[in-house]
Scaffold this motif. Sequence first.
Motif, PDB file in Angstrom:
ATOM      1  N   LEU A  15      12.333  -1.628   1.320  1.00 49.63           N
ATOM      2  CA  LEU A  15      10.783  -1.866   1.410  1.00 49.63           C
ATOM      3  C   LEU A  15      10.410  -2.225   2.528  1.00 49.63           C
ATOM      4  N   PHE A  16       9.697  -1.418   3.121  1.00 46.27           N
ATOM      5  CA  PHE A  16       9.135  -1.807   4.387  1.00 46.27           C
ATOM      6  C   PHE A  16       7.512  -2.309   4.196  1.00 46.27           C
ATOM      7  N   CYS A  17       7.184  -3.311   4.947  1.00 45.70           N
ATOM      8  CA  CYS A  17       6.112  -4.131   4.540  1.00 45.70           C
ATOM      9  C   CYS A  17       5.214  -4.318   5.664  1.00 45.70           C
ATOM     10  N   ASP A  18       4.007  -4.239   5.692  1.00 45.68           N
ATOM     11  CA  ASP A  18       3.250  -4.256   6.745  1.00 45.68           C
ATOM     12  C   ASP A  18       1.919  -4.864   6.420  1.00 45.68           C
ATOM     13  N   LEU A  19       1.492  -6.065   6.926  1.00 48.57           N
ATOM     14  CA  LEU A  19       0.335  -6.755   6.656  1.00 48.57           C
ATOM     15  C   LEU A  19      -0.962  -5.925   7.071  1.00 48.57           C
ATOM     16  N   ASP A  20      -1.713  -6.071   6.211  1.00 53.18           N
ATOM     17  CA  ASP A  20      -3.152  -5.386   6.538  1.00 53.18           C
ATOM     18  C   ASP A  20      -4.215  -6.634   6.946  1.00 53.18           C
ATOM     19  N   GLY A  21      -5.029  -6.587   7.751  1.00 54.40           N
ATOM     20  CA  GLY A  21      -5.866  -7.405   8.060  1.00 54.40           C
ATOM     21  C   GLY A  21      -5.570  -8.714   8.946  1.00 54.40           C
ATOM     22  N   PHE A  22      -3.993  -8.520   9.109  1.00 55.74           N
ATOM     23  CA  PHE A  22      -3.262  -9.703  10.032  1.00 55.74           C
ATOM     24  C   PHE A  22      -4.108  -9.792  11.344  1.00 55.74           C
ATOM     25  N   VAL A  71      -7.977 -17.347   3.736  1.00 53.59           N
ATOM     26  CA  VAL A  71      -7.845 -16.153   4.431  1.00 53.59           C
ATOM     27  C   VAL A  71      -7.068 -15.309   3.475  1.00 53.59           C
ATOM     28  N   ARG A  72      -7.463 -14.195   3.530  1.00 55.03           N
ATOM     29  CA  ARG A  72      -6.744 -12.962   2.614  1.00 55.03           C
ATOM     30  C   ARG A  72      -6.013 -11.947   3.825  1.00 55.03           C
ATOM     31  N   VAL A  73      -4.974 -11.415   3.218  1.00 58.84           N
ATOM     32  CA  VAL A  73      -4.318 -10.243   4.039  1.00 58.84           C
ATOM     33  C   VAL A  73      -3.898  -9.472   2.902  1.00 58.84           C
ATOM     34  N   GLY A  74      -3.722  -8.083   3.048  1.00 59.96           N
ATOM     35  CA  GLY A  74      -3.168  -7.250   2.411  1.00 59.96           C
ATOM     36  C   GLY A  74      -2.010  -6.858   2.747  1.00 59.96           C
ATOM     37  N   ALA A  75      -1.429  -5.840   1.959  1.00 61.36           N
ATOM     38  CA  ALA A  75      -0.054  -5.537   2.487  1.00 61.36           C
ATOM     39  C   ALA A  75       0.519  -3.898   2.033  1.00 61.36           C
ATOM     40  N   SER A  76       0.898  -3.099   2.853  1.00 67.75           N
ATOM     41  CA  SER A  76       1.260  -1.785   2.501  1.00 67.75           C
ATOM     42  C   SER A  76       2.714  -1.670   2.517  1.00 67.75           C
ATOM     43  N   PHE A  77       3.304  -0.877   1.711  1.00 69.61           N
ATOM     44  CA  PHE A  77       4.686  -0.897   1.368  1.00 69.61           C
ATOM     45  C   PHE A  77       5.002   0.830   1.421  1.00 69.61           C
ATOM     46  N   GLY A  78       6.263   0.924   2.413  1.00 63.83           N
ATOM     47  CA  GLY A  78       6.733   2.056   2.451  1.00 63.83           C
ATOM     48  C   GLY A  78       8.112   1.841   1.667  1.00 63.83           C
ATOM     49  N   ILE A  79       8.626   2.824   0.954  1.00 63.27           N
ATOM     50  CA  ILE A  79       9.797   2.718   0.212  1.00 63.27           C
ATOM     51  C   ILE A  79      10.922   3.790   0.567  1.00 63.27           C
ATOM     52  N   GLY A  80      11.973   3.407   1.184  1.00 67.99           N
ATOM     53  CA  GLY A  80      13.063   4.316   1.886  1.00 67.99           C
ATOM     54  C   GLY A  80      14.192   3.966   0.938  1.00 67.99           C
ATOM     55  N   TRP A  81      15.219   4.754   1.031  1.00 71.01           N
ATOM     56  CA  TRP A  81      16.614   4.656   0.196  1.00 71.01           C
ATOM     57  C   TRP A  81      17.743   4.816   1.400  1.00 71.01           C
TER      58      TRP A  81
END
Length: 579
Positions: free
Chosen positions: A454-461, A536-546
């Motif tokens: 699971l690759f996670c990148d923060l949104d709004g950081f 403060v708030r941040v979001g997160a986007s997840f990409g799922i690889g295998w």
Amino acid sequence: METESEPYIRLATLRLLHEVVADLNTARSLADTVQTVADGVIAGLGYELSAVNLVRPDGDLIVAAVGGSAGAEALMAGRVGSRASWERRLSMGDRWGDLRFIPYTEGWVLDEDDVPEWHTPGPAPRFPDEWHPMDRLLAPMYTAGGAGGELIGVISVDRPRNGRRPGPWGREALQMYAFHAATAIGNARLRANMQRALLRLEREQQALRASEESFRQAFEYAPSGMAIAEMGGDHHGRLLRANDALCRLLGRTASALRRCSFSDLVHPEDVGTLMRTFAEGGRAELRLERRDGSYVWVSLRNSVVADAADGPRFQLTHVEDIEERKRHELQLAHRASHDSLTGLPNSAELRARLGSRLCAHPPRPGESGSGDAEAGGLSRGYDAFDGPGGAGLFDGPGGTGLFDGLGGSGGPGVFERPGGSAVGGGIPYEPHVHAIAPREDDDVDDGHKGLAVLFCDLDGFKSINDRFGHHAGDAVLIEVARRLAGGVREGDTVARLGGDEFVVLADGLGRADAQDLAVRLRNAITPPIRVDGRAVRVGASFGIGWASCGMTAEEVLHSADQRMYVEKRSRAKERRRAG
């Protein structure tokens, strides 16, 4: 003849007997003990004259002490009577328990033997139980307290103060006193023998002490730990001696260390190292347990103290504290593999862990992967080892193979050949459990389990960094790392790839499981984070690889990264349409 005062006389006699028996145990030497025995007869039993005759090594008896009469002592003390004469006396007369009473009417035959005695003639008794000056009363003393033991001496008494032959109570008191006297004399002899033995031992050890003193000082006052251990026998390895430095290092007393060996103190993971060091000698670095349960890193160096005739006898061990050096080494290793800000595994450690699950050989068509639902323990082709009802001989409860691999429930056995063919078929098996990605059909979860990335990148950081500074950004990263680590299973990996990017490795998941995990982690990240009194708030986007064998760690991470960007763009479009 019994009188009303008889109980009171017995009680008084018992008190006196108790006092004189107590005195027997206070004498310091054998001579003092024997004289105390003679004086106790006079003080506690109501006789005017007593003599203690002790058996010599040659069997004859010597008058060792006389009580009650200075004249009798001058005449008798130190004189010897033959063993034959004494045995004759002890075999005649009246038997009062262990006592021997020889009345004057029979004792005349003893006037010419060689036993020392003090007697004066007198008139015939006026009444039946009157004491005659030529009467003789003997109390033998035995090692076991009775006639069944070895004779160690005889107490002879004369002249009862009341002028009468002793009644049953007086006889019992004298017999009891003889028993305690024999015990006291035996103890005194034992003490004397021990003192002589200790004196001889001290003389023999004086020369040895002088040579040992230099070693003792070097051992006791060494700045580092030292110990001497036993070699061979039932107590091989047991510590015989430990110096102060070792006691301080381990937080244990010397007496506590003498009850154990190094194998009792070593860390379970270092037992093999310790055994090799003791067997082969040399130096080893391992951990020893302190009294508080913590472990300290030490360097052990062994040398054998040998005897020219008997071979190795002791093992001298030098124990050096290397805790600081090891701590620095571990800190350097941790810094090299972990992110300094969040404490999570860093990019290099992530790639190492991911790479350990991958191999260069792609899975063959139809091969079961790390979580194939069709594989239950060992291969189903392993028919030769099936038990009754078709259950595999090595199957555990619920059909899980005893030798199942790393895939968890339903994983393949490590002795299973790719494709499900059995080991017994003649083709070498592969011990590696392939990582295989679930099928790409997003609409159907076919039950396959795999290693999800699971690759996670923060949104709004970036805006937080720009508005509030890097200090606030670091605080957000630390909190996000904590929330991610708290949202995964034990054994899963949460790593910081760099910047605001994180990666989660979770094994044994299906496609739906991975989607659910991503949702849970996103929900854990989105609540407000308090930084310097503001939320403060941040979001997160997840990409799922295998992960899949045949791929490199970089390819797996790149695949998950691309899926993350697809998901990020998709969510951005949804927000624009919603706006």
